[in-house]
Design an enzyme around this catalytic site. Structure first.
Site, PDB file in Angstrom:
ATOM      1  N   THR A  39      41.560 -51.720 -18.485  1.00 29.68           N
ATOM      2  CA  THR A  39      41.719 -50.316 -18.870  1.00 29.68           C
ATOM      3  C   THR A  39      42.240 -50.444 -20.383  1.00 29.68           C
ATOM      4  O   THR A  39      41.784 -49.972 -21.526  1.00 29.68           O
ATOM      5  CB  THR A  39      42.396 -49.353 -18.185  1.00 29.68           C
ATOM      6  OG1 THR A  39      41.588 -49.366 -16.975  1.00 29.68           O
ATOM      7  CG2 THR A  39      42.432 -48.021 -18.919  1.00 29.68           C
ATOM      8  N   ASN A  93      30.384 -52.122 -12.347  1.00 35.64           N
ATOM      9  CA  ASN A  93      31.223 -51.994 -11.103  1.00 35.64           C
ATOM     10  C   ASN A  93      30.691 -51.358  -9.968  1.00 35.64           C
ATOM     11  O   ASN A  93      31.541 -51.171  -9.040  1.00 35.64           O
ATOM     12  CB  ASN A  93      32.498 -51.480 -11.766  1.00 35.64           C
ATOM     13  CG  ASN A  93      32.373 -50.338 -12.708  1.00 35.64           C
ATOM     14  OD1 ASN A  93      31.732 -50.397 -13.526  1.00 35.64           O
ATOM     15  ND2 ASN A  93      32.858 -49.213 -12.184  1.00 35.64           N
ATOM     16  N   GLN A 118      34.338 -57.344 -14.157  1.00 34.97           N
ATOM     17  CA  GLN A 118      33.769 -57.516 -12.744  1.00 34.97           C
ATOM     18  C   GLN A 118      32.984 -59.048 -13.051  1.00 34.97           C
ATOM     19  O   GLN A 118      32.471 -59.378 -11.798  1.00 34.97           O
ATOM     20  CB  GLN A 118      32.645 -56.525 -12.803  1.00 34.97           C
ATOM     21  CG  GLN A 118      33.244 -55.146 -12.302  1.00 34.97           C
ATOM     22  CD  GLN A 118      34.143 -54.890 -10.856  1.00 34.97           C
ATOM     23  OE1 GLN A 118      33.689 -55.697 -10.089  1.00 34.97           O
ATOM     24  NE2 GLN A 118      34.540 -53.764 -10.722  1.00 34.97           N
ATOM     25  N   SER A 152      40.501 -58.430 -16.135  1.00 35.89           N
ATOM     26  CA  SER A 152      41.329 -58.037 -15.567  1.00 35.89           C
ATOM     27  C   SER A 152      41.809 -58.900 -14.365  1.00 35.89           C
ATOM     28  O   SER A 152      40.986 -59.500 -13.843  1.00 35.89           O
ATOM     29  CB  SER A 152      41.186 -56.652 -14.858  1.00 35.89           C
ATOM     30  OG  SER A 152      42.081 -56.069 -14.043  1.00 35.89           O
ATOM     31  N   ALA A 153      43.190 -59.087 -14.174  1.00 36.67           N
ATOM     32  CA  ALA A 153      43.480 -60.207 -12.939  1.00 36.67           C
ATOM     33  C   ALA A 153      43.127 -59.716 -11.567  1.00 36.67           C
ATOM     34  O   ALA A 153      42.544 -60.540 -10.882  1.00 36.67           O
ATOM     35  CB  ALA A 153      44.813 -60.569 -13.093  1.00 36.67           C
ATOM     36  N   THR A 171      58.187 -56.201 -23.294  1.00 40.04           N
ATOM     37  CA  THR A 171      58.594 -57.303 -22.632  1.00 40.04           C
ATOM     38  C   THR A 171      57.451 -57.842 -21.530  1.00 40.04           C
ATOM     39  O   THR A 171      56.754 -56.856 -20.864  1.00 40.04           O
ATOM     40  CB  THR A 171      59.649 -57.050 -21.596  1.00 40.04           C
ATOM     41  OG1 THR A 171      60.792 -56.481 -22.563  1.00 40.04           O
ATOM     42  CG2 THR A 171      60.074 -58.226 -20.784  1.00 40.04           C
ATOM     43  N   CYS A 222      22.905 -37.773  -5.898  1.00 41.13           N
ATOM     44  CA  CYS A 222      22.875 -36.611  -6.388  1.00 41.13           C
ATOM     45  C   CYS A 222      23.809 -35.733  -5.793  1.00 41.13           C
ATOM     46  O   CYS A 222      24.608 -36.032  -5.165  1.00 41.13           O
ATOM     47  CB  CYS A 222      21.319 -35.710  -5.935  1.00 41.13           C
ATOM     48  SG  CYS A 222      21.252 -36.044  -4.116  1.00 41.13           S
TER      49      CYS A 222
HETATM   50  N1  PMP Z   1      36.223 -52.347 -16.402  1.00 38.78           N
HETATM   51  C1  PMP Z   1      35.376 -52.364 -15.270  1.00 38.78           C
HETATM   52  C2  PMP Z   1      33.903 -52.666 -15.393  1.00 38.78           C
HETATM   53  C3  PMP Z   1      36.046 -52.238 -14.126  1.00 38.78           C
HETATM   54  O1  PMP Z   1      35.519 -52.130 -12.952  1.00 38.78           O
HETATM   55  C4  PMP Z   1      37.325 -51.663 -14.170  1.00 38.78           C
HETATM   56  C5  PMP Z   1      38.331 -51.538 -12.881  1.00 38.78           C
HETATM   57  N2  PMP Z   1      37.616 -50.683 -11.965  1.00 38.78           N
HETATM   58  C6  PMP Z   1      38.154 -51.668 -15.340  1.00 38.78           C
HETATM   59  C7  PMP Z   1      37.593 -51.955 -16.586  1.00 38.78           C
HETATM   60  C8  PMP Z   1      39.468 -51.368 -15.289  1.00 38.78           C
HETATM   61  O2  PMP Z   1      40.458 -52.217 -15.155  1.00 38.78           O
HETATM   62  P1  PMP Z   1      41.824 -52.252 -14.687  1.00 38.78           P
HETATM   63  O3  PMP Z   1      41.958 -51.856 -13.131  1.00 38.78           O
HETATM   64  O4  PMP Z   1      42.398 -53.591 -14.925  1.00 38.78           O
HETATM   65  O5  PMP Z   1      42.565 -51.014 -15.625  1.00 38.78           O
END
Ligand code: PMP
Length: 388
Positions: free
Chosen positions: A74, A151, A179, A199-200, A240, A326
């Site tokens: 994010t 996702n 993803q 994202s880890a 940090t 829907c």
């Molecule tokens: N982009 C995609 C395509 C995701 O699937 C997600 C997590 N659902 C994110 C961004 C956000 O990642 P994070 O949980 O590390 O903030």
């Protein structure tokens, strides 16, 4: 209650025990602040951060100085979009209708700040057309942002073709590869990518840590930080550093890449087994997303004749996600499914009362789990249809 079978690997993945082992010393004895360079505690932490940076870079064909650690994808997406806009006159951004909210909502924010935003539609499989990208480009286009894999529906985008289109313009190419990490090969050079978010926790690493790849050569992408503070992460992410998280992300990336050659076919076989069983035993199923160009473990099905809420309620022993094609009341329609339905001229996707199940098979699932989960889903759908 027994632990449910976990089939929601799009939402998050369990921490790989090998990643946890590697992180533990940095939660215990190696607790130093990576910015404290004048003693061994700090130097150990700094060395571990740099080693992890190298591992993340290696996983995507980048150089280590091109990796900025963040608190997740994010934040990496926000840094890509808002960081590029920082201190610059408003320009034009091209993105797609099925991006993650951390791209779409920040695009909307740029729109409020005077940027013009083009949101490209997708086809009925959720693919962005490289020719649509080309047609959207203007001399003012600063950024094209398209995700690697969706996702919800698991569709893979034609990144190489889109990258080639963007490379021929003055715009930069950002890819949300959250993803895709560990699930499909990613090479920022081959794909012509300038900015890439990771994202880890989607790749068996810890939550709350991610990274933004930022191209430095031949053209350095100039970004501003989202907020001010210390000078960490090349001034782009003050604060940090989350040393155990970063160490975990490095290890997760290394494992993801080294195990992909065996893990990918295994996940593909498990997902096909699940899909085949459900399709054999239930009618009224429709696959959402691309039939071939999709993440190996990902399965998204619309199931006619059942209420979305009732389906989930009865599936307590299988951990899955739902989305509705829907609006049938409580379950919010998914904007991703709406976008593919808009492109579906057959109208099939617009049928009423369609529950959708998002399933994603992962590293620790077994064949036995897949069979039991399939059986539970079949039973539940049959019961609901009989009651209807
Ligand atoms: N982009 C995609 C395509 C995701 O699937 C997600 C997590 N659902 C994110 C961004 C956000 O990642 P994070 O949980 O590390 O903030």
């Amino acid at each position: 209650m027994k632990t449910p079978i976990y089939l929601d690997h799009h939402a998050t993945t369990p921490l790989d025990p090998r990643v946890l082992e590697g992180m533990l010393p940095f939660l215990r004895e190696h607790f130093g602040n990576a910015a404290s360079r004048n003693h061994v505690f700090g130097r150990n932490a700094a060395a571990a951060v740099e080693e992890a940076r190298e591992r993340v870079a290696q996983a995507i064909g980048a150089r280590y100085a091109e990796i900025v650690f963040t608190a997740g994808a994010t934040e990496a997406n926000a840094l890509a979009l808002l960081g590029l806009a920082e201190g610059e006159a408003p320009g034009h951004l091209v993105t797609s209708a099925i991006e993650h909210p951390s791209v779409l909502d920040n695009a909307r924010r740029l729109g409020r700040a005077g940027w013009s935003i083009t949101v490209l539609p997708v086809d009925r499989h959720g693919r962005v057309g490289p020719e649509d990208v080309r047609a959207a480009l203007t001399p003012h286009t600063r950024l094209v942002s398209v995700m690697a894999a969706n996702n919800e529906i698991g569709t893979l985008q034609p990144l190489a073709a889109i990258g080639a289109v963007v490379r021929g313009s003055a715009a930069l190419f950002h890819v949300d590869a959250t993803q895709a990490l560990g699930r499909v090969p990613i090479d920022v050079e081959a794909l012509g990518i300038d900015l890439l978010s990771l994202s880890a926790h989607k790749a068996y690493g810890p939550k709350g840590v991610g990274a933004l790849y930022r191209r430095r050569r031949p053209r350095r992408v100039m970004l501003g930080p989202l907020f001010e503070g210390g000078g960490q992460e090349d001034g782009l992410r003050p604060g940090t550093q989350n040393v155990p998280g970063i160490v975990g992300m490095g290890l997760a990336c290394e494992l993801a890449v080294s195990e992909m050659p065996t893990e990918r076919p295994r996940l593909l076989a498990l997902r096909r087994r699940l899909q085949a069983r459900l399709v054999r035993e239930l009618d009224g199923l429709a696959l959402n997303g691309h039939p071939e160009e999709r993440l190996a473990g990902s399965l998204h099905l619309s199931i006619a004749g059942v209420e979305p809420d009732a389906l989930l309620l009865g599936l307590q022993d299988v951990a899955v996600s739902a989305g509705s094609a829907c609006s049938t009341g409580a379950v919010k329609p998914s904007y991703v499914l709406q976008a593919i339905a808009a492109a579906d001229t057959t109208g099939a996707a617009q049928a009423q009362q369609v529950a959708a199940l998002r399933l994603c098979v992962g590293r620790f699932n077994t064949e036995d789990e897949i069979d039991r989960a399939a059986q539970r889903i079949v039973e539940r759908v049959r019961v609901l249809r009989q009651a209807a």
